[in-house]
Design a protein around this motif. Sequence first.
Motif, mmCIF file in Angstrom:
data_model
loop_
_atom_site.group_PDB
_atom_site.id
_atom_site.type_symbol
_atom_site.label_atom_id
_atom_site.label_comp_id
_atom_site.label_asym_id
_atom_site.label_seq_id
_atom_site.Cartn_x
_atom_site.Cartn_y
_atom_site.Cartn_z
ATOM 1 N N GLY A 28 49.869 40.919 30.294
ATOM 2 C CA GLY A 28 50.515 41.581 31.422
ATOM 3 C C GLY A 28 49.598 42.613 32.056
ATOM 4 O O GLY A 28 48.428 42.744 31.678
ATOM 5 N N PRO A 29 50.093 43.355 33.040
ATOM 6 C CA PRO A 29 49.280 44.379 33.718
ATOM 7 C C PRO A 29 48.710 45.383 32.725
ATOM 8 O O PRO A 29 49.422 45.848 31.832
ATOM 9 C CB PRO A 29 50.271 45.043 34.675
ATOM 10 N N ILE A 30 47.432 45.715 32.878
ATOM 11 C CA ILE A 30 46.758 46.556 31.902
ATOM 12 C C ILE A 30 45.560 47.261 32.528
ATOM 13 O O ILE A 30 44.981 46.775 33.495
ATOM 14 C CB ILE A 30 46.292 45.686 30.707
ATOM 15 N N CYS A 31 45.186 48.424 32.005
ATOM 16 C CA CYS A 31 43.906 49.044 32.333
ATOM 17 C C CYS A 31 42.861 48.337 31.477
ATOM 18 O O CYS A 31 42.918 48.407 30.249
ATOM 19 C CB CYS A 31 43.944 50.544 32.028
ATOM 20 N N ASP A 32 41.942 47.666 32.116
ATOM 21 C CA ASP A 32 41.070 46.718 31.430
ATOM 22 C C ASP A 32 39.600 47.050 31.667
ATOM 23 O O ASP A 32 39.254 47.810 32.576
ATOM 24 C CB ASP A 32 41.379 45.308 31.937
ATOM 25 N N TRP A 33 38.716 46.430 30.861
ATOM 26 C CA TRP A 33 37.284 46.581 31.069
ATOM 27 C C TRP A 33 36.888 45.951 32.403
ATOM 28 O O TRP A 33 37.416 44.908 32.773
ATOM 29 C CB TRP A 33 36.511 45.910 29.933
ATOM 30 N N PRO A 34 35.967 46.573 33.136
ATOM 31 C CA PRO A 34 35.597 46.054 34.464
ATOM 32 C C PRO A 34 35.175 44.595 34.479
ATOM 33 O O PRO A 34 35.458 43.869 35.436
ATOM 34 C CB PRO A 34 34.434 46.970 34.876
ATOM 35 N N PHE A 35 34.514 44.109 33.397
ATOM 36 C CA PHE A 35 34.064 42.718 33.403
ATOM 37 C C PHE A 35 35.215 41.725 33.290
ATOM 38 O O PHE A 35 35.036 40.529 33.491
ATOM 39 C CB PHE A 35 33.030 42.470 32.290
ATOM 40 N N ASN A 36 36.420 42.215 32.994
ATOM 41 C CA ASN A 36 37.593 41.334 32.950
ATOM 42 C C ASN A 36 38.392 41.355 34.244
ATOM 43 O O ASN A 36 39.368 40.621 34.388
ATOM 44 C CB ASN A 36 38.525 41.744 31.806
ATOM 45 N N VAL A 37 37.974 42.210 35.193
ATOM 46 C CA VAL A 37 38.782 42.439 36.391
ATOM 47 C C VAL A 37 38.073 41.922 37.637
ATOM 48 O O VAL A 37 36.897 42.227 37.863
ATOM 49 C CB VAL A 37 39.087 43.946 36.572
ATOM 50 N N LYS A 38 38.786 41.151 38.419
ATOM 51 C CA LYS A 38 38.309 40.763 39.738
ATOM 52 C C LYS A 38 38.986 41.687 40.739
ATOM 53 O O LYS A 38 40.132 41.496 41.101
ATOM 54 C CB LYS A 38 38.641 39.293 40.038
ATOM 55 N N CYS A 39 38.258 42.708 41.142
ATOM 56 C CA CYS A 39 38.862 43.729 41.993
ATOM 57 C C CYS A 39 38.988 43.228 43.423
ATOM 58 O O CYS A 39 38.027 42.741 44.015
ATOM 59 C CB CYS A 39 38.024 45.000 41.969
ATOM 60 N N GLN A 40 40.179 43.339 43.977
ATOM 61 C CA GLN A 40 40.426 42.969 45.365
ATOM 62 C C GLN A 40 40.885 44.225 46.086
ATOM 63 O O GLN A 40 42.026 44.651 45.938
ATOM 64 C CB GLN A 40 41.498 41.874 45.452
ATOM 65 N N PRO A 41 39.974 44.890 46.833
ATOM 66 C CA PRO A 41 40.334 46.167 47.453
ATOM 67 C C PRO A 41 41.361 46.058 48.563
ATOM 68 O O PRO A 41 41.945 47.046 48.961
ATOM 69 C CB PRO A 41 38.994 46.674 48.000
ATOM 70 N N CYS A 42 41.589 44.870 49.071
ATOM 71 C CA CYS A 42 42.557 44.678 50.158
ATOM 72 C C CYS A 42 43.554 43.595 49.787
ATOM 73 O O CYS A 42 43.190 42.611 49.134
ATOM 74 C CB CYS A 42 41.850 44.265 51.450
ATOM 75 N N PRO A 43 44.810 43.754 50.198
ATOM 76 C CA PRO A 43 45.777 42.672 49.996
ATOM 77 C C PRO A 43 45.375 41.451 50.815
ATOM 78 O O PRO A 43 44.700 41.572 51.830
ATOM 79 C CB PRO A 43 47.105 43.275 50.497
ATOM 80 N N GLU A 44 45.778 40.265 50.366
ATOM 81 C CA GLU A 44 45.353 39.032 51.029
ATOM 82 C C GLU A 44 45.891 38.914 52.445
ATOM 83 O O GLU A 44 45.284 38.260 53.295
ATOM 84 C CB GLU A 44 45.797 37.821 50.205
ATOM 85 N N HIS A 45 47.039 39.513 52.710
ATOM 86 C CA HIS A 45 47.653 39.386 54.033
ATOM 87 C C HIS A 45 48.035 40.765 54.570
ATOM 88 O O HIS A 45 48.367 41.674 53.821
ATOM 89 C CB HIS A 45 48.900 38.492 53.958
ATOM 90 N N GLY A 46 47.976 40.888 55.884
ATOM 91 C CA GLY A 46 48.413 42.125 56.523
ATOM 92 C C GLY A 46 47.266 42.991 57.003
ATOM 93 O O GLY A 46 46.090 42.735 56.730
ATOM 94 N N VAL A 47 47.615 44.011 57.756
ATOM 95 C CA VAL A 47 46.659 44.972 58.299
ATOM 96 C C VAL A 47 47.052 46.353 57.799
ATOM 97 O O VAL A 47 48.204 46.763 57.946
ATOM 98 C CB VAL A 47 46.660 44.944 59.844
ATOM 99 N N MET A 48 46.112 47.063 57.198
ATOM 100 C CA MET A 48 46.428 48.377 56.663
ATOM 101 C C MET A 48 45.128 49.162 56.479
ATOM 102 O O MET A 48 44.026 48.617 56.583
ATOM 103 C CB MET A 48 47.151 48.252 55.318
ATOM 104 N N THR A 49 45.249 50.461 56.230
ATOM 105 C CA THR A 49 44.101 51.294 55.892
ATOM 106 C C THR A 49 44.341 51.910 54.525
ATOM 107 O O THR A 49 45.485 52.221 54.165
ATOM 108 C CB THR A 49 43.879 52.418 56.932
ATOM 109 N N ILE A 50 43.273 52.066 53.748
ATOM 110 C CA ILE A 50 43.405 52.639 52.415
ATOM 111 C C ILE A 50 42.333 53.705 52.203
ATOM 112 O O ILE A 50 41.252 53.640 52.784
ATOM 113 C CB ILE A 50 43.280 51.566 51.314
ATOM 114 N N ALA A 51 42.653 54.689 51.398
ATOM 115 C CA ALA A 51 41.739 55.801 51.151
ATOM 116 C C ALA A 51 40.563 55.350 50.306
ATOM 117 O O ALA A 51 40.681 54.449 49.471
ATOM 118 C CB ALA A 51 42.485 56.938 50.446
#
Length: 216
Positions: A71-94
């Motif tokens: 399930g959802p977890i704080c994981d080692w970086p090599f196990n994570v595929k980071c997606q900084p943006c959601p797949e759909h929509g328009v938004m701004t993030i800090a």
Amino acid sequence: MKSLVTLLGLICATHIVLAQQPQNPCANLPGGTGFVNDYSSCDAYFSCINFSPFEARCPLPFLFNPNGRFGPICDWPFNVKCQPCPEHGVMTIAHPYFCQKYTQCINGIPIERECAPGTAYSRSKGGCVVEEAALCDNVNTCGKLEGGTGNAPSTRFCEDFMICYNGEPYGEPIRCPTGLLFDSKHMRCSLAKDAVCYPGTVTSASLLLAPNAGLP
């Protein structure tokens, strides 16, 4: 005229896409309790309780993995595929480290932006406002250095520091060797008993490893 029609069509399409995005990140979570991704940065997530979201972040060096083995977890970086943006929509993030920067997301494509001098990105407003109104804790501490070049404290963890050049931070925070903290008075890694932490920072050891402490 054709260009104007095309522009209006894009604006309308943007509003439609935005309307499809749930305002509450916990809205689609079964039972409204659990952990969901916060696209503001790779280590951020929301802890949901009865459909109420609470902002949280994984301690360094871990990243949030919504698809962990258990399930959802704080994981080692090599196990994570980071997606900084959601797949759909328009938004701004800090930006996770710098107040003056932010990312504009358009259907999963991140575009790095920077606020004008004297302004900073406000998460609550979703745009650039005067620095005093931004309420951003990612302050550029490089300004505390004479000449703006050298090491300066991070504003998140006392173990971390930034490399500065001409008043601007270069890269992401670097961690002091194990057992040392960054002394914001002398701008160097020092023994914990001698270090003066930057105001508002904490040690990573003081945080519980959430949402799941069972990391490998």
